[in-house]
Design a protein around this motif. Structure first.
Motif, mmCIF file in Angstrom:
data_model
loop_
_atom_site.group_PDB
_atom_site.id
_atom_site.type_symbol
_atom_site.label_atom_id
_atom_site.label_comp_id
_atom_site.label_asym_id
_atom_site.label_seq_id
_atom_site.Cartn_x
_atom_site.Cartn_y
_atom_site.Cartn_z
ATOM 1 N N ALA A 28 92.804 58.009 41.552
ATOM 2 C CA ALA A 28 92.497 58.734 42.784
ATOM 3 C C ALA A 28 93.738 59.528 43.180
ATOM 4 N N VAL A 29 93.777 60.786 42.739
ATOM 5 C CA VAL A 29 94.971 61.618 42.897
ATOM 6 C C VAL A 29 94.572 62.989 43.424
ATOM 7 N N GLY A 30 95.422 63.568 44.256
ATOM 8 C CA GLY A 30 95.236 64.942 44.704
ATOM 9 C C GLY A 30 94.686 65.059 46.103
ATOM 10 N N GLN A 31 94.318 66.283 46.467
ATOM 11 C CA GLN A 31 93.849 66.540 47.830
ATOM 12 C C GLN A 31 92.414 66.086 48.054
ATOM 13 N N LYS A 32 91.631 66.011 46.983
ATOM 14 C CA LYS A 32 90.254 65.552 47.095
ATOM 15 C C LYS A 32 90.004 64.458 46.049
ATOM 16 N N PRO A 33 90.591 63.287 46.259
ATOM 17 C CA PRO A 33 90.514 62.233 45.249
ATOM 18 C C PRO A 33 89.129 61.587 45.175
ATOM 19 N N GLU A 34 88.772 61.116 43.984
ATOM 20 C CA GLU A 34 87.572 60.305 43.818
ATOM 21 C C GLU A 34 87.968 58.848 44.023
ATOM 22 N N ILE A 35 87.645 58.319 45.180
ATOM 23 C CA ILE A 35 88.050 56.957 45.527
ATOM 24 C C ILE A 35 86.866 56.020 45.296
ATOM 25 N N PRO A 36 86.977 55.065 44.380
ATOM 26 C CA PRO A 36 85.855 54.149 44.132
ATOM 27 C C PRO A 36 85.502 53.342 45.369
ATOM 28 N N GLN A 37 84.272 52.889 45.424
ATOM 29 C CA GLN A 37 83.837 52.035 46.522
ATOM 30 C C GLN A 37 84.646 50.750 46.517
ATOM 31 N N ALA A 38 84.979 50.275 47.690
ATOM 32 C CA ALA A 38 85.771 49.046 47.815
ATOM 33 C C ALA A 38 85.037 47.857 47.211
ATOM 34 N N ARG A 39 85.789 47.030 46.490
ATOM 35 C CA ARG A 39 85.265 45.787 45.935
ATOM 36 C C ARG A 39 86.220 44.670 46.334
ATOM 37 N N LYS A 40 85.827 43.869 47.312
ATOM 38 C CA LYS A 40 86.705 42.817 47.818
ATOM 39 C C LYS A 40 87.057 41.854 46.693
ATOM 40 N N GLN A 41 88.350 41.596 46.556
ATOM 41 C CA GLN A 41 88.816 40.814 45.427
ATOM 42 C C GLN A 41 88.703 39.307 45.637
ATOM 43 N N GLY A 42 88.705 38.841 46.892
ATOM 44 C CA GLY A 42 88.741 37.400 47.103
ATOM 45 C C GLY A 42 90.091 36.878 46.666
ATOM 46 N N LEU A 43 90.175 36.355 45.444
ATOM 47 C CA LEU A 43 91.469 35.992 44.876
ATOM 48 C C LEU A 43 92.170 37.273 44.442
ATOM 49 N N MET A 44 93.337 37.539 45.035
ATOM 50 C CA MET A 44 94.052 38.790 44.816
ATOM 51 C C MET A 44 94.489 38.927 43.364
ATOM 52 N N THR A 45 94.366 40.129 42.823
ATOM 53 C CA THR A 45 94.893 40.408 41.498
ATOM 54 C C THR A 45 96.417 40.391 41.558
ATOM 55 N N LEU A 46 97.049 39.564 40.707
ATOM 56 C CA LEU A 46 98.500 39.482 40.643
ATOM 57 C C LEU A 46 98.938 39.800 39.224
ATOM 58 N N LYS A 47 99.668 40.904 39.073
ATOM 59 C CA LYS A 47 100.111 41.271 37.732
ATOM 60 C C LYS A 47 101.394 42.088 37.828
ATOM 61 N N LEU A 48 102.458 41.565 37.262
ATOM 62 C CA LEU A 48 103.720 42.292 37.185
ATOM 63 C C LEU A 48 104.359 42.028 35.830
ATOM 64 N N PRO A 49 105.019 43.022 35.262
ATOM 65 C CA PRO A 49 105.758 42.793 34.023
ATOM 66 C C PRO A 49 107.031 41.997 34.293
#
Length: 429
Positions: A28-49
């Motif tokens: 989702a980039v730019g002045q008119k981004p395509e933003i997907p519909q929200a999907r509640k995660q419940g358990l948060m996604t945790l990912k780091l290198p």
């Protein structure tokens, strides 16, 4: 704590792997981004290198026509940069001081952040670096000030030096060319610490005001809005009177700021909320209106309501849509205006240090990017200036971009890398 954090982190990693199969195929980039519909995660996604650093001569990748070198090395989590009029380069070295974890998710989040050196004991100092022989590498280092409270933003007006600690702005006497500040400084403005702790500063073009970014305590007002009072905002300090006020609000975590010279408007980059999906909502670059409200925590990208939050219809109705989307969870932190002619192949526009995501199944950010401007507004897609901070399998971070500014010569960029512990210098090849 360690066992609980590791176990929760393993679960979070498994969840991230599953979610990767349904992650959006576009940013989702730019002045008119395509933003997907929200999907509640419940358990948060945790990912780091894991933090790897730069070994065996590895360097970031440059756009064609550019080269990069280490201007300063062996720092301790460098976050922000300020160039003084005489060419000395100040670097704020500081790190998040985590609060005592209260939930399993808190434990897991802190363990995840520790993998990439994002939390821990803070150096709490500003160092001064001087390139006396002009070869693009600083050979002189001084401790400019120490024993601060998570220092970040810096500003100089005349012979008064302003420092943005997490708990407020302090001011010191400064004489041109000196290499160390004396004393503890005087407190001017107090801010609530913790949470989004960075306090960036920028001076107005007429040198009469200082603006400070103050992020929220929580993701979406999780602990109530009373503790968020004075937060998620950009503050304005009148230098002559010492009076401070909120200039704009509803900005979850406004970090870097820059003035665009055609219109004179203040711009900022903002880190949006977590827990709604890989690309929802996007972090953003926006001009900042005096008295403007930008939605947090009630809504995002204009008036898209976040139904996890108890609502305030009146504030939603006045929410301002940002100018330019930067992609979901890119953690866009650094920001500076780059004039025409600074780097070959790039015109005038905003340069943005993207620290990189943790709350998404496919990592994003981990770049230094450029957004072109025309007539005071963004005018095209973003372009990479520096990349290669992340391994292809997303398991290792060689570095993470943070603050960025013009070099003293006006023909280079300086960028802080808080995993590599380096200040990188980008110039023409």
């Amino acid at each position: 704590m360690g066992i609980v954090a590791k176990a929760t982190g393993i679960v979070g990693g498994a969840v991230a792997l599953v979610r990767r199969f349904s992650s959006p195929s576009h940013q989702a980039v730019g002045q008119k981004p395509e933003i997907p519909q929200a999907r509640k995660q419940g358990l948060m996604t945790l990912k780091l290198p894991a933090a790897e650093g730069w070994k065996n001569g590895r360097l970031p990748s440059c756009a064609p026509g550019l080269r990069v070198n280490a201007f300063a090395s062996n720092l301790d989590h460098p976050r922000w940069i300020e160039v003084l009029p005489n060419g000395d380069v100040l670097v704020a070295e500081s790190k998040e001081q985590p609060a005592k974890p209260e939930t399993l998710m808190d434990h897991a989040a802190q363990a995840t952040m520790a993998r990439v050196k994002a939390v821990g004991k803070s150096a709490n100092r500003v160092t001064l670096w001087r390139d006396a022989d002009g070869d693009g590498v600083a050979e002189i280092r001084h401790v400019f000030t120490e024993n601060q409270n998570q220092p970040f933003g810096m500003a100089l007006i005349g012979e008064r030096f302003y420092l943005g600690n997490t708990d407020g702005i302090r001011v010191f006497d400064y004489r041109p060319g000196e290499t160390r500040l004396e004393g503890a400084g005087d407190a001017l403005v107090s801010f609530k610490p913790h949470g989004h702790w960075t306090r960036s500063l920028i001076v107005s073009p007429d040198r009469t005001r200082i603006y400070a970014g103050v992020g929220s305590l929580s993701n979406i007002g999780d602990k109530g809005m009373s503790v968020e009072e004075g937060r998620a905002a950009i503050w304005e300090l009148d230098v002559a009177s010492g009076k401070a006020r909120i200039f704009a609000s509803g900005l979850r975590n406004p970090v870097g700021m820059a003035f665009e010279p055609v219109t004179g408007k203040l711009w900022t980059v903002v880190n949006e909320r977590d827990g709604l999906g890989d690309e929802t909502p996007p972090d953003y670059l926006t001009s900042v209106q005096e008295g403007g409200f930008y939605g947090w925590p009630y809504c995002y990208w204009g008036r898209t309501v976040d139904d996890r939050v108890p609502q305030d219809a009146a504030l939603v109705a006045k929410a301002i849509q940002p100018d330019y989307a930067l992609g979901g969870h890119t953690a866009s932190l650094g920001l500076c205006w780059m004039p025409e002619g600074t780097l070959p192949g790039f015109g005038a526009g905003m340069v943005i240090g993207q620290h990189g995501s943790w709350n998404r199944s496919t990592l994003s950010g981990y770049k230094l990017i450029f957004v072109p401007f025309e007539n005071g507004a963004p005018s095209g897609p973003p372009r990479d200036i520096l990349s290669g901070f992340l391994s292809k399998d997303e398991k290792l971070a060689y570095g993470r971009p943070v603050g960025v500014t013009l070099g003293p010569d006006g023909k280079s960029l300086l960028m802080a890398d808080d995993v590599g512990d380096i200040i990188w210098r980008v110039t023409a090849a």
